[in-house]
Design an enzyme around this catalytic site. Structure first.
Site, PDB file in Angstrom:
ATOM      1  N   GLU A 280     -19.822   2.345  12.421  1.00  0.00           N
ATOM      2  CA  GLU A 280     -20.163   2.628  11.015  1.00  0.00           C
ATOM      3  C   GLU A 280     -21.565   3.227  10.902  1.00  0.00           C
ATOM      4  O   GLU A 280     -22.454   2.636  10.279  1.00  0.00           O
ATOM      5  CB  GLU A 280     -20.126   1.325  10.201  1.00  0.00           C
ATOM      6  N   ARG A 283     -27.522   6.218   8.729  1.00  0.00           N
ATOM      7  CA  ARG A 283     -28.834   6.863   8.830  1.00  0.00           C
ATOM      8  C   ARG A 283     -28.916   7.926   9.920  1.00  0.00           C
ATOM      9  O   ARG A 283     -29.446   9.014   9.699  1.00  0.00           O
ATOM     10  CB  ARG A 283     -29.886   5.782   9.104  1.00  0.00           C
ATOM     11  N   ARG A 319     -37.928   4.238  -0.408  1.00  0.00           N
ATOM     12  CA  ARG A 319     -38.103   3.608   0.906  1.00  0.00           C
ATOM     13  C   ARG A 319     -39.553   3.176   1.194  1.00  0.00           C
ATOM     14  O   ARG A 319     -39.767   2.073   1.671  1.00  0.00           O
ATOM     15  CB  ARG A 319     -37.571   4.507   2.023  1.00  0.00           C
ATOM     16  N   TYR A 323     -39.732  -0.732   1.735  1.00  0.00           N
ATOM     17  CA  TYR A 323     -39.817  -1.160   3.143  1.00  0.00           C
ATOM     18  C   TYR A 323     -41.102  -0.709   3.823  1.00  0.00           C
ATOM     19  O   TYR A 323     -41.172  -0.717   5.047  1.00  0.00           O
ATOM     20  CB  TYR A 323     -38.671  -0.554   3.978  1.00  0.00           C
ATOM     21  N   CYS A 351     -45.228   3.800 -13.275  1.00  0.00           N
ATOM     22  CA  CYS A 351     -46.221   2.789 -13.621  1.00  0.00           C
ATOM     23  C   CYS A 351     -46.033   1.527 -12.792  1.00  0.00           C
ATOM     24  O   CYS A 351     -45.689   0.455 -13.323  1.00  0.00           O
ATOM     25  CB  CYS A 351     -46.151   2.488 -15.113  1.00  0.00           C
ATOM     26  N   GLU A 352     -46.209   1.664 -11.501  1.00  0.00           N
ATOM     27  CA  GLU A 352     -46.124   0.558 -10.544  1.00  0.00           C
ATOM     28  C   GLU A 352     -47.059   0.906  -9.392  1.00  0.00           C
ATOM     29  O   GLU A 352     -47.071   2.049  -8.938  1.00  0.00           O
ATOM     30  CB  GLU A 352     -44.704   0.439  -9.950  1.00  0.00           C
TER      31      GLU A 352
HETATM   32  C1  PLP Z   1     -25.561   0.047   5.774  1.00  0.00           C
HETATM   33  C2  PLP Z   1     -24.436  -0.305   6.639  1.00  0.00           C
HETATM   34  C3  PLP Z   1     -24.105   0.521   7.718  1.00  0.00           C
HETATM   35  C4  PLP Z   1     -24.897   1.738   8.096  1.00  0.00           C
HETATM   36  O1  PLP Z   1     -26.158   1.424   8.557  1.00  0.00           O
HETATM   37  P1  PLP Z   1     -27.106   2.582   9.160  1.00  0.00           P
HETATM   38  O2  PLP Z   1     -28.323   1.863   9.552  1.00  0.00           O
HETATM   39  O3  PLP Z   1     -27.334   3.557   8.052  1.00  0.00           O
HETATM   40  O4  PLP Z   1     -26.389   3.186  10.305  1.00  0.00           O
HETATM   41  C5  PLP Z   1     -22.998   0.191   8.463  1.00  0.00           C
HETATM   42  N1  PLP Z   1     -22.254  -0.902   8.178  1.00  0.00           N
HETATM   43  C6  PLP Z   1     -22.544  -1.717   7.150  1.00  0.00           C
HETATM   44  C7  PLP Z   1     -21.683  -2.876   6.868  1.00  0.00           C
HETATM   45  C8  PLP Z   1     -23.644  -1.447   6.354  1.00  0.00           C
HETATM   46  O5  PLP Z   1     -23.941  -2.263   5.339  1.00  0.00           O
END
Ligand code: PLP
Length: 399
Positions: A280, A283, A319, A323, A351-352
């Site tokens: 999955e 990024r 971001r 983070y 305004c932060e």
């Molecule tokens: C956000 C997420 C991803 C992707 O994460 P990346 O760091 O963008 O690769 C994959 N699986 C699940 C369940 C997520 O919440």
């Protein structure tokens, strides 16, 4: 091998692998614009597929759900990993078949589960016992069989920012191994409505070393084999996403070797078990492919700081505020070579005090009305925007 995707020609920045001259957008500029280099996305998709020839890869569309990007990734053979009904609708609109969609997330509502079941998507990644019970009840009510994967929490540390770590005991994601007996009982009681398709994990995002991942895979593997013993339908081993990118170095060659390392860890750990690997990524595929164009409104100098005040802010790219993430900020037009770098705080109009892009950053000098490109904003950029302060959304342009 990819070269760098930021080049200057005649002192003008050219973005992306296609070396797009963004200065042509200045004349009609009305506010911040996200630019995406589609060619970059496609090449990263091909690289990922080549590194994992046997995996089913589901793009985590929460990273960037732009329709053209989604379509391009489908054409590259990716499925979609969704986290809401809204994302399901966009994935379907982008042409993904239900059989190419898997569904993660801790808070799926009844309506969302119903939509997943009636569309007969490939797999629901279940994150808690009450969710499993709800899915069983909805599948029974709708006369469907839910293909589910158990998202388990192996409690390992991948050394990332605490807000993007997801595989620790203290995180809300996934199920503890201790609930597996209860889960097995529920599965056995609901065989006509629940089909165990596999197990899942996702340890967090921006992972740049893989010891934690290897440890998690070893733990998951044992559980997988035990479950497969009891449920022959248990075939999918979902190793999640999380592969990071190098925001500071922006070294694509190094990232390709990170990909190779990551692929070696995953595939060697899983070599000896009979499973279909699922991934999955988010990024890694889109992060570098996007950049945010913004205009300097003011240079404000105090005895303590030099502020560059942009028209883009945390509502467009959160971001750094959320983070403390690093994004390089590059001028659209290079000043003369003779000028000295200066230290700036680059901030937005919101305004932060969290509304910043960089603090104490050495940069080439900027002036009012200059344009800058905030780099590497293709992942978790536009998708995380809000209209706080009733600011206008950034435009999105796919190059
Ligand atoms: C956000 C997420 C991803 C992707 O994460 P990346 O760091 O963008 O690769 C994959 N699986 C699940 C369940 C997520 O919440």
């Amino acid at each position: 091998m990819l070269k760098d995707f930021l080049t200057y020609k005649n002192q003008i920045l050219h973005f992306g692998l296609g070396q797009h001259d963004l200065s042509s957008w200045v004349a009609t500029y009305q506010g911040p614009i996200y630019f995406y280099d589609l060619q970059f996305v496609k090449i990263r998709a091909k690289q990922m597929r080549a590194a994992f020839p046997k995996a089913n890869i589901y793009y985590a569309m929460k990273a960037n759900s732009n329709l053209e990007i989604m379509k391009a990734l489908r054409a590259e053979g990716f499925g979609a990993d969704i986290v809401s009904a809204g994302e399901m609708k966009v994935a379907l609109a982008a042409g993904f078949q239900p059989s190419e969609i898997i569904y993660s997330g801790v808070g799926k509502t009844k309506a969302e589960i119903d939509l997943a079941l009636s569309n007969e998507i490939k797999q629901i990644n279940v994150e808690s016992v009450p969710e499993l019970l709800r899915i069983a009840a909805r599948a029974s009510a709708l006369g469907k069989i839910a293909n589910i994967s158990l998202r388990l929490n192996p409690n390992v540390d991948i050394k990332t920012h605490p807000y993007i770590a997801t595989g620790l005991h203290e995180n809300k994601f996934g199920m503890e191994y201790s609930v597996i007996p209860e889960v097995v009982e529920i599965l056995q009681k609901n065989l006509q409505h629940l089909r165990l398709a596999g197990i899942s994990l996702h340890l967090g995002s921006q992972m740049l070393e893989f010891e934690g991942l290897a440890e998690a895979l070893r733990k998951q593997k044992k559980v997988f084999l035990e479950l497969q013993n009891q449920f022959s339908t248990c075939q999918n081993f979902d190793a999640g996403g999380g592969l990071g990118i190098l925001y500071q170095e922006r070294d694509l060659q190094k990232e390709e070797s990170l990909l190779q390392k990551y692929a070696a860890v995953v595939q060697s750990e899983l070599m000896d078990i009979p499973c279909q690997l699922q991934l999955e990524p988010g990024r890694w595929v889109v992060g570098h492919a996007g950049a945010l164009l913004s205009q300097v409104q003011y240079i404000k100098t105090t005895p303590y700081r030099n502020f560059v005040i942009l028209d883009a802010g945390m509502v467009h790219l959160i971001r750094p505020a959320l983070y403390q993430a690093y994004h390089s900020i590059e001028p659209l037009r290079l000043p003369d070579a003779s000028v000295q770098k200066q230290k700036y705080d680059v901030v937005g109009p919101i305004c932060e005090s969290a509304d910043f892009f960089a603090k104490d950053r050495e940069m080439l000098p900027l002036q009012q009305d200059d344009f800058v490109l905030i780099m590497d904003a293709g992942a978790y950029g536009a998708v995380m925007s809000s209209d706080y302060n009733l600011q206008v959304e950034a435009k999105e342009v796919v190059l």
